[in-house]
Design an enzyme around this catalytic site. Structure first.
Site, PDB file in Angstrom:
ATOM      1  N   HIS A  90      45.404  18.348  82.944  1.00  0.00           N
ATOM      2  CA  HIS A  90      46.144  17.082  83.049  1.00  0.00           C
ATOM      3  C   HIS A  90      47.486  17.322  83.730  1.00  0.00           C
ATOM      4  CE1 HIS A  90      47.959  19.028  79.578  1.00  0.00           C
ATOM      5  NE2 HIS A  90      48.998  18.225  79.697  1.00  0.00           N
ATOM      6  N   ASP A 114      51.385  15.834  83.163  1.00  0.00           N
ATOM      7  CA  ASP A 114      52.026  15.159  82.039  1.00  0.00           C
ATOM      8  C   ASP A 114      52.337  13.693  82.333  1.00  0.00           C
ATOM      9  OD1 ASP A 114      51.888  17.268  80.281  1.00  0.00           O
ATOM     10  OD2 ASP A 114      53.820  18.096  80.904  1.00  0.00           O
ATOM     11  N   HIS A 117      47.906  21.249  84.413  1.00  0.00           N
ATOM     12  CA  HIS A 117      47.894  22.410  83.525  1.00  0.00           C
ATOM     13  C   HIS A 117      46.904  22.202  82.393  1.00  0.00           C
ATOM     14  CE1 HIS A 117      51.024  19.675  82.076  1.00  0.00           C
ATOM     15  NE2 HIS A 117      50.825  20.158  80.854  1.00  0.00           N
ATOM     16  N   ARG A 120      59.759  21.355  73.836  1.00  0.00           N
ATOM     17  CA  ARG A 120      59.572  20.865  75.202  1.00  0.00           C
ATOM     18  C   ARG A 120      60.501  19.716  75.515  1.00  0.00           C
ATOM     19  NH1 ARG A 120      54.358  17.615  77.349  1.00  0.00           N
ATOM     20  NH2 ARG A 120      55.708  15.854  76.950  1.00  0.00           N
TER      21      ARG A 120
HETATM   22  C1  OGA Z   1      52.545  20.257  77.413  1.00  0.00           C
HETATM   23  C2  OGA Z   1      51.265  20.955  77.312  1.00  0.00           C
HETATM   24  C3  OGA Z   1      50.518  23.171  77.015  1.00  0.00           C
HETATM   25  C4  OGA Z   1      50.576  24.265  76.023  1.00  0.00           C
HETATM   26  O1  OGA Z   1      53.485  20.662  76.724  1.00  0.00           O
HETATM   27  O2  OGA Z   1      52.643  19.313  78.200  1.00  0.00           O
HETATM   28  O3  OGA Z   1      50.306  20.519  77.885  1.00  0.00           O
HETATM   29  O4  OGA Z   1      50.128  25.364  76.399  1.00  0.00           O
HETATM   30  N1  OGA Z   1      51.282  22.085  76.614  1.00  0.00           N
HETATM   31  O5  OGA Z   1      51.028  24.060  74.896  1.00  0.00           O
HETATM   32 MN    MN Z   2      50.976  18.800  79.189  1.00  0.00          MN
END
Ligand code: OGA
Ligand code: MN
Length: 289
Positions: free
Chosen positions: A109, A111, A264, A280
């Protein structure tokens, strides 16, 4: 303490995507010296990795703000109380209840592609990591676009697609018991949106593929069967190993990615009895064009 740009070294991590930046310690309070060099590397490599950082929520907020306006996630129960711009990505539980978004991003995806203004940059900082597993994979959607034939590029160029947060719930979360369904109130905040299939990066001018299995439901101008076939092809195409950097986390890593030209995937292969705890911030982006 402050930093000097010339202390920073940039080392590419793969042929397609990612660079590790060394020689910087993001202690603040002021990031004016270092930000231009970090930002330049971010635009060029799409993912940058800074190891050995130790930022508290306030410091992560201060550095993240250099990229632009911060946004708060729709799952507001997982935001830091003092700093609502900080989201916990975590499997840690408090009295049996997860304190953070558990199972976040365990599918390809970009974000918040389901928002009208999807995330520009995400900054993920690891505080605790399991003894094995829990990597995050990143793919360069600019390279994946560039390698398409001219005929395919021309075909895709005028197309638009529906992105919908509930797509992830319908497909990936449906068998996961500890991801409760969205409430009606949460659903109301994330109605489906339409974005171009190919987007142009507002800062670099480069085109990139902008569809992802997590949130992209269908291509509007095609029949639903055609849409399924084309999306499946594009998803298979961009998942080729040559476009991917796989990040193995260490405590103290700060990974920053450009959602306008990457996707990712969080690999859920770790022991859920071990803690994986991250903070984050995400930076609001433009309407994709
Ligand atoms: C995010 C996500 C990935 C992870 O924080 O947007 O997709 O590895 N995390 O935790
Ligand atoms: Mn993400």
């Amino acid at each position: 303490m402050n930093f000097v740009n010339t202390d920073m070294t940039v080392k590419r991590l793969t042929g397609a995507i990612g660079a590790e930046l060394s020689g910087i310690e993001l202690t603040g309070p002021d990031y004016d010296n270092i930000f231009p060099a970090v930002h330049e590397a971010f635009l060029e490599h799409a993912v940058v990795v800074l190891r050995g950082q130790d930022l508290d929520p306030a410091q992560l907020v201060a550095f993240s703000k250099k990229f632009g306006k911060l946004e708060s996630h729709v799952l507001s129960q997982f935001n830091n109380k003092d700093h609502p711009e900080v989201l916990y990505i975590s499997n840690v539980k408090d009295k049996g209840k997860p304190i953070g978004a558990i199972n976040a991003g365990q599918y390809w995806h970009s974000d918040l592609s389901y928002m009208n203004k999807p995330t520009q940059a995400s900054l993920l900082h690891s505080k605790e990591i399991p003894s094995y597993g829990g990597d995050t994979m990143f793919v360069n959607m600019r390279k994946a676009y560039e390698d398409l034939s001219n005929a395919m590029k021309a075909f895709l160029d005028p197309l638009t697609a529906v992105h919908d947060y509930t797509n992830a719930y319908d497909t990936f979360f449906k068998d996961i018991p500890d991801r409760p369904p969205l409430t009606d109130e949460e659903k109301a905040k994330v109605p489906p949106v339409v974005h171009p299939v190919i987007r142009t990066h507002p800062e670099t001018g480069a085109k990139a593929l902008y569809v992802n299995p997590g949130f992209t439901r269908r291509i509007n101008e095609l029949s639903s069967e055609e849409s399924r076939a084309i999306l499946d092809y594009l998803f298979r195409h961009f998942q080729q190993p040559k476009y991917i950097y796989r990040h193995t986390w260490a405590e103290g890593d700060l990974v920053i990615w450009d959602n306008r030209c990457t996707c990712h995937f969080a690999v859920a292969d770790y022991d859920m009895n071990e803690n994986r705890h991250m903070i984050r911030c995400s930076v609001e982006g433009d309407v994709p064009r």
